[in-house]
Design an enzyme around this catalytic site. Structure first.
Site, mmCIF file in Angstrom:
data_model
loop_
_atom_site.group_PDB
_atom_site.id
_atom_site.type_symbol
_atom_site.label_atom_id
_atom_site.label_comp_id
_atom_site.label_asym_id
_atom_site.label_seq_id
_atom_site.Cartn_x
_atom_site.Cartn_y
_atom_site.Cartn_z
ATOM 1 N N CYS A 1 64.795 13.569 67.698
ATOM 2 C CA CYS A 1 64.449 12.168 67.996
ATOM 3 C C CYS A 1 65.715 11.322 68.049
ATOM 4 O O CYS A 1 65.842 10.417 68.879
ATOM 5 C CB CYS A 1 63.483 11.616 66.947
ATOM 6 S SG CYS A 1 61.771 12.118 67.174
ATOM 7 N N HIS B 1 60.856 19.589 66.046
ATOM 8 C CA HIS B 1 60.535 18.743 67.199
ATOM 9 C C HIS B 1 60.455 19.768 68.320
ATOM 10 O O HIS B 1 61.465 20.410 68.635
ATOM 11 C CB HIS B 1 61.656 17.713 67.430
ATOM 12 C CG HIS B 1 61.440 16.774 68.579
ATOM 13 N ND1 HIS B 1 61.568 15.407 68.457
ATOM 14 C CD2 HIS B 1 61.160 17.002 69.885
ATOM 15 C CE1 HIS B 1 61.363 14.832 69.634
ATOM 16 N NE2 HIS B 1 61.113 15.795 70.527
ATOM 17 N N HIS C 1 60.589 22.352 71.148
ATOM 18 C CA HIS C 1 61.625 22.556 72.174
ATOM 19 C C HIS C 1 61.482 23.938 72.781
ATOM 20 O O HIS C 1 61.109 24.889 72.090
ATOM 21 C CB HIS C 1 63.033 22.376 71.583
ATOM 22 C CG HIS C 1 63.276 23.171 70.339
ATOM 23 N ND1 HIS C 1 62.799 22.776 69.095
ATOM 24 C CD2 HIS C 1 63.913 24.347 70.132
ATOM 25 C CE1 HIS C 1 63.145 23.665 68.193
ATOM 26 N NE2 HIS C 1 63.812 24.645 68.788
ATOM 27 N N HIS D 1 57.793 12.714 69.803
ATOM 28 C CA HIS D 1 57.897 13.712 68.736
ATOM 29 C C HIS D 1 56.601 14.492 68.591
ATOM 30 O O HIS D 1 55.541 13.928 68.324
ATOM 31 C CB HIS D 1 58.258 13.056 67.392
ATOM 32 C CG HIS D 1 58.406 14.065 66.302
ATOM 33 N ND1 HIS D 1 59.632 14.580 65.943
ATOM 34 C CD2 HIS D 1 57.480 14.714 65.550
ATOM 35 C CE1 HIS D 1 59.458 15.489 64.998
ATOM 36 N NE2 HIS D 1 58.154 15.589 64.739
ATOM 37 N N GLY E 1 60.600 31.399 63.003
ATOM 38 C CA GLY E 1 62.023 31.159 63.222
ATOM 39 C C GLY E 1 62.372 29.746 63.657
ATOM 40 O O GLY E 1 63.516 29.465 64.031
ATOM 41 N N ASP F 1 72.416 23.618 74.037
ATOM 42 C CA ASP F 1 72.308 24.009 72.628
ATOM 43 C C ASP F 1 73.713 24.012 72.012
ATOM 44 O O ASP F 1 74.672 24.503 72.618
ATOM 45 C CB ASP F 1 71.664 25.406 72.506
ATOM 46 C CG ASP F 1 71.199 25.693 71.093
ATOM 47 O OD1 ASP F 1 69.982 25.817 70.886
ATOM 48 O OD2 ASP F 1 72.070 25.799 70.191
#
Ligand code: AMP
Ligand code: ZN
Length: 111
Positions: free
Chosen positions: A7, A96, A98, A46, A91, A30
């Site tokens: 966020c 949030h 993704h 979110h 994992g 990433d």
């Protein structure tokens, strides 16, 4: 108070390497890539994880998925992988939702 790192990336409180942005979605590199190209696709809204997704999220989830091939093409990938880690036991580290989109290795390890 919302203490979610993604966020904060959406609000630009935390810097990131953004590769795509529209009203509903954000995609950024990433910070710890596992392949030559490794992009995270997130909704700006979110949502914790797939475990808390509801039917009302169908539209944004499908938009996230359909963004993956576009970003792959923009990054010169002819093929790519997607991964969604769900829940601590699955994992997931950032809660949030993704999608990981990654590829570019010469040697593909089949799983
Ligand atoms: P997951 O295990 O699916 O929750 O993956 C979280 C991913 O977020 C990992 O691949 C991390 O490298 C990545 N990540 C965490 N913080 C950041 C950040 N500030 N910017 C970019 N990627 C991040
Ligand atoms: Zn969040």
């Amino acid at each position: 108070m919302n203490n979610c790192i993604f966020c904060k990336i959406v609000s630009k409180e935390v810097p990131s390497s953004i590769v795509y942005e529209d009203e509903e979605l954000l995609a950024f590199n990433d910070i710890n890539p596992i392949d030559k190209v490794h992009i995270l696709i997130i909704p700006k809204e979110h949502i914790d994880s797939l475990l808390t997704c509801e039917t009302k999220h169908s539209d944004v989830i499908s938009k996230m998925l359909l963004l993956a091939p576009k970003l792959a093409k923009n990054n010169g990938l002819k093929g790519f992988r997607t991964m969604i880690n769900t829940g601590k036991e699955g994992g997931q580290e950032v809660f949030h939702i993704h999608f990981h989109m990654y590829g570019g290795s010469e040697h593909l390890v089949k799983i």
